[in-house]
Each structure stands twice: as structure tokens, then as C-alpha cells.
Design a protein around this motif. Structure first.
Motif, PDB file in Angstrom:
ATOM      1  N   GLY A 250       0.987  -1.226  -0.330  1.00 56.06           N
ATOM      2  CA  GLY A 250       0.486  -0.323   0.003  1.00 56.06           C
ATOM      3  C   GLY A 250       0.905   0.930   0.168  1.00 56.06           C
ATOM      4  O   GLY A 250       2.355   1.917   0.075  1.00 56.06           O
TER       5      GLY A 250
ATOM      6  N   ASP B 296      -2.765  -0.494   3.491  1.00 57.28           N
ATOM      7  CA  ASP B 296      -3.682   0.151   2.611  1.00 57.28           C
ATOM      8  C   ASP B 296      -3.504  -0.091   1.073  1.00 57.28           C
ATOM      9  O   ASP B 296      -2.661  -0.335   0.781  1.00 57.28           O
ATOM     10  CB  ASP B 296      -3.869   1.783   2.968  1.00 57.28           C
ATOM     11  N   VAL B 297      -4.666   0.533   0.338  1.00 55.42           N
ATOM     12  CA  VAL B 297      -4.637   0.706  -0.957  1.00 55.42           C
ATOM     13  C   VAL B 297      -3.269   2.228  -1.911  1.00 55.42           C
ATOM     14  O   VAL B 297      -3.382   2.675  -1.142  1.00 55.42           O
ATOM     15  CB  VAL B 297      -5.637   1.453  -1.496  1.00 55.42           C
TER      16      VAL B 297
ATOM     17  N   GLY C 202      -4.704   0.149  -6.011  1.00 58.60           N
ATOM     18  CA  GLY C 202      -6.124   0.259  -5.537  1.00 58.60           C
ATOM     19  C   GLY C 202      -6.936  -0.306  -6.325  1.00 58.60           C
ATOM     20  O   GLY C 202      -8.329  -0.881  -5.030  1.00 58.60           O
TER      21      GLY C 202
ATOM     22  N   ILE D  11      -7.233  -4.234  -6.228  1.00 55.93           N
ATOM     23  CA  ILE D  11      -7.317  -4.390  -4.429  1.00 55.93           C
ATOM     24  C   ILE D  11      -9.185  -4.591  -4.102  1.00 55.93           C
ATOM     25  O   ILE D  11      -9.588  -5.729  -3.798  1.00 55.93           O
ATOM     26  CB  ILE D  11      -6.409  -3.769  -3.020  1.00 55.93           C
TER      27      ILE D  11
ATOM     28  N   MET E 156      -7.833   1.403   5.001  1.00 58.45           N
ATOM     29  CA  MET E 156      -7.238   1.666   3.173  1.00 58.45           C
ATOM     30  C   MET E 156      -6.940   3.016   2.727  1.00 58.45           C
ATOM     31  O   MET E 156      -6.421   2.471   2.350  1.00 58.45           O
ATOM     32  CB  MET E 156      -8.204   0.573   2.846  1.00 58.45           C
TER      33      MET E 156
ATOM     34  N   TYR F 193      -8.503   4.905   1.410  1.00 63.44           N
ATOM     35  CA  TYR F 193      -8.900   5.210  -0.469  1.00 63.44           C
ATOM     36  C   TYR F 193      -9.588   6.330  -0.236  1.00 63.44           C
ATOM     37  O   TYR F 193      -9.434   6.876  -1.928  1.00 63.44           O
ATOM     38  CB  TYR F 193     -10.479   4.272  -0.544  1.00 63.44           C
TER      39      TYR F 193
ATOM     40  N   ILE G  62      -9.830   5.953  -7.009  1.00 65.94           N
ATOM     41  CA  ILE G  62     -10.082   5.035  -6.483  1.00 65.94           C
ATOM     42  C   ILE G  62     -11.477   5.213  -5.459  1.00 65.94           C
ATOM     43  O   ILE G  62     -12.329   3.950  -5.422  1.00 65.94           O
ATOM     44  CB  ILE G  62      -9.043   4.700  -5.275  1.00 65.94           C
TER      45      ILE G  62
END
Length: 429
Positions: free
Chosen positions: A283, A289-290, A295, A298, A337, A339, A345
Motif C-alpha cells: 500500500g 492500505d491501498v 487500489g 484490491i 485503507m 481510499y 479509487i
């Protein structure tokens, strides 16, 4: 630094649009730098709605002449709302999601109807004042202000935008627009080499103080696209070669200046390092995380579990939102995450692949329109190069969703439509 809300011949509606723009750019400064009540942030929404009402009333007298490209934005909103209701989203989240996206579309419409090219020129002059004033301010904020332990200093360095997390985002937009304007003038022989070089050096210096890694990519894109648009001559090619050598040295300075931070910039600023940084499975933060480029994959596999309906249409506009007062179930469960740091994303989660395609289509169509008229309208060339940067930032961060930078970019998106509107008026006369 004087903010002019009126130029010769500007209408009252144009002054309201400019007030909306400037207030949105600096509302965070009022709240986080000057310590004024947070409720002041929502005055920008009121100004946006009022400007839209004025634009709607004025355009109604012209039988609602609206560019066909704007219909893409309407379809985008309708699909987002439809997906929200299909997913039984709470009405409060739908309203908040509409607020965070629709305000920019309303502002774009207001700019198209109410602004003139002379207003755009006035805004550009103001941005140059911000550019030069931010040089000493970035120096002070980077080297003479003490921040709490663990603070990412670059995120707190923004020149005139200061003292709130992410204030380097609007600074980045100012740097890009000024370099675009400067490169356009240089390749058109309207700006001398010394001034162009000084501008580039100062922009890179501010980018280094604010740890704006993306600016060095943006800078290269701006110079290359500007050269293509201007059909650069051989002597300017020589300048670009020399500039490339200087550019490599500035990147070394960036690495040295930020050597004490938590990032290993010496590893990032290489081809392999950049690819690894943008695609690593651990991440963006390296904590699960993304990441920017991975991203969506995922989210598709882990969160949506390959559900085609969710992947195509998302979970609904607003269903991944959060505020200081409330948050969606999705954010409470998956907020870790991060985002929300990446516009594309976030949009994939709420609007799916269909929403992304519609949204990007508007930018691409506007880009094509800008390139088509760039020879007749000089500001259209600025818009064209700026849109290329916007598409990059759409992937890189959330600049298009943040008031301090989003309103300015959507005003630039209106430029080719204003040029075409004025051309049509002249033809009718």
C-alpha cells in the motif's frame, strides 16, 4: 495582495463567481490558519448555489445554451444516485455525496455562463501573485516552523496556504498553472529565457520544500506537451536538453533536502523505485492500505469479491463518505485503507467502472476541444495542458475533490467552452 473581483465589463454574476472561487480557495486558511469557526467552510456552498442560480437565470434568457459535453456530468450524477438507492443508502449520505461532487459541476456551469476571458486573465494574474509570495512563505514554513513529532512536514508547507494537513495540494496546482503559462509564453517567444528559468527554479524549490514528488513528473509533462502544442523550434530543443540536465540535478537536491523524512526519496526517484512505490502490495503507507495504481484491483478482489454489479456501478454516490459529524458504514469498516486519499479509487467504490469512464470522458472531450481551438484562443492552450495534469492528479491524489484546488481546476475546465461561446456570439453578430 489585492484580490480583484471586478474587471472592466465584468457582470455582477461574474463577480459572484470570482468571489466563490477565491473564498473556496482560502476558506481552509480562514479556519485552520486564522482559527475562525469551522462553519465558515460551508459558506462556499451557499456562494456556489447562488452563483448557479444567477447563471441559470441568465442562461434561461438564451434558451439554455449548454455544451453537449455537460450532459456527461448529468448522466454521472444520475447513475450515482440510482446506484445509491439500489444499495438502500441512507438519504443523508446521498445528500452529502451529492454535495461533494455536484458543487464542482454547478460551479463549472456558472463559470461557463457568467465569466468572460478577461475574468480568466484576471484570475491568472492573481495566481502569479500567489506564486511569488509563496516563495518566502515556503522557506519559513519548511525551515523555521517547528511541527509536532511525527508530522510529515511537506504536507504542512503550502505557501499562502498554510497550517492544515494537505495544504501543499493547492500549492501544487498554483505551481503547475504558472509553469504552464510561463512555458506557453517562452515557446511563443513572449517570455525571455532568464525569466523562464527563474520561474522554473523557484517552482522546483517550492516543490522541494513541500515534498511535492508529483510536481517533478508534472513539470516534465508540462514542458513536453507545451513544446508539442507550440511546435517548438530547434533552438528551444537545445534549451530543453540543457533543462533536462538541470532537472536531474534538482531532483538530487530534492532527495538531499528531504533526507531526514520518513521516505527514502533516493530509492523513489528512479524508474524501478517509482514503479515499486506506486504499485507495492503493502500500500501507499506500506501498512496494508491501498495504492494509487493497484487500489482498484484490491477493491475489486478483496472488498467487492468480484461482484460484477458493484464493480461496474459501485455502492452508490455518498456510500463511502465521512465527515466530522457522521460516517458511512463502508468508511467505518474500511477507512483504514485510505481510499479517500485517491480520487479515482474513491470514485470506483461509489460509482464503479462505468462512473469512472463517464467522468474521464468529460475531461477527454474537453481536452480535445481545447486542442482544436488552441491556435485561435491562447487560454485554450493553457486549459489543454492543465487538463492533462488534472488527469494525472485524478489518479495521484484527491485534488479535484478539495475546495482549495478543485474550484480552480473546474474554472480552467470552463475556458474552452467560454472561448467557443464568445466565438459563437461574434459569428451571430
Amino acid at each position: 495582495m489585492k484580490i480583484r473581483l471586478r474587471t472592466r465589463g465584468s457582470s455582477q454574476g461574474a463577480r459572484w463567481v470570482l468571489l466563490t472561487l477565491y473564498y473556496s480557495m482560502f476558506s481552509y486558511v480562514l479556519v485552520y490558519t486564522l482559527g475562525l469557526p469551522r462553519s465558515l467552510l460551508y459558506i462556499g456552498d451557499i456562494l456556489t448555489i447562488w452563483s448557479f442560480v444567477l447563471a441559470f437565470y441568465k442562461n434561461s434568457k438564451r434558451n439554455f445554451l449548454i455544451p453537449s459535453e455537460f450532459s456527461l456530468l448529468v448522466v454521472f450524477m444520475l447513475l450515482g444516485v440510482f446506484s445509491a438507492f439500489v444499495n438502500s443508502e441512507p438519504i443523508l449520505l446521498v445528500v452529502w455525496g451529492l454535495r461533494n461532487i455536484l458543487r464542482y459541476f454547478l460551479f463549472l456551469y456558472s463559470c461557463y455562463v457568467l465569466l468572460e476571458i478577461q475574468d480568466i486573465e484576471n484570475v491568472l494574474k492573481f495566481l502569479w501573485k500567489i506564486f511569488w509570495l509563496s516563495i518566502p512563505l515556503c522557506t519559513v514554513e519548511r525551515f523555521f516552523v517547528h511541527y509536532p513529532a511525527g508530522t510529515i512536514i511537506g504536507d504542512m508547507v503550502g505557501g499562502v496556504f498554510w497550517n492544515y494537513l494537505g495544504c501543499n495540494l493547492p500549492l501544487n496546482i498554483i505551481l503547475c498553472i504558472c509553469i504552464i503559462d510561463s512555458a506557453r509564453g517562452f515557446f511563443a517567444d513572449n517570455i525571455k529565457l532568464p525569466r523562464f528559468v527563474i520561474t522554473c527554479v523557484m517552482a522546483m524549490y517550492m516543490a522541494a520544500t513541500a515534498e511535492l514528488k508529483v510536481f517533478f513528473v508534472e513539470f516534465a509533462v508540462i514542458i513536453i506537451v507545451s513544446a508539442i502544442v507550440a511546435r517548438v523550434k530547434w533552438n528551444k530543443v537545445l534549451v530543453m536538453i540543457i533543462g533536462a540536465l538541470f532537472f536531474s540535478q534538482v531532483m538530487s537536491l530534492f532527495v538531499t533536502l528531504n533526507a531526514s523524512t520518513s521516505y527514502d526519496y533516493s530509492a523513489i526517484f528512479s524508474v524501478n523505485g517509482f514503479i515499486e512505490y506506486a504499485t507495492r502490495q503493502s500500500g501507499y503507507n506500506g501498512t496494508g492500505d491501498v495504492n494509487r495504481l493497484t487500489g482498484i484491483a484490491i477493491i475489486w478482489k478483496q472488498l467487492f469479491e468480484g461482484n460484477l454489479e458493484k464493480c461496474l456501478f459501485g455502492i452508490g454516490l455518498g456510500n463511502a463518505e465521512y465527515t466530522n459529524f457522521f460516517a458511512s458504514d463502508f468508511y467505518l469498516k474500511y477507512g483504514y485503507m485510505n481510499y479517500q486519499w485517491f480520487h479515482m479509487i474513491w470514485m470506483f467504490i461509489e460509482n464503479g467502472l462505468i462512473g469512472i469512464l463517464i467522468y474521464i470522458s468529460f475531461f477527454i472531450k474537453t481536452l480535445k476541444k481545447s486542442f482544436a481551438i488552441r491556435k485561435e484562443d491562447e487560454y485554450a492552450s493553457i486549459a489543454a495542458i492543465s487538463i492533462v495534469i488534472m488527469l494525472l492528479l485524478y489518479i495521484y491524489n484527491n485534488s479535484l475533490r478539495v475546495e482549495a484546488s478543485g474550484y480552480l481546476m473546474f474554472m480552467i475546465l470552463s475556458v474552452p467552452y467560454i472561448c467557443l461561446r464568445d466565438r459563437k456570439r461574434r459569428y451571430e453578430r
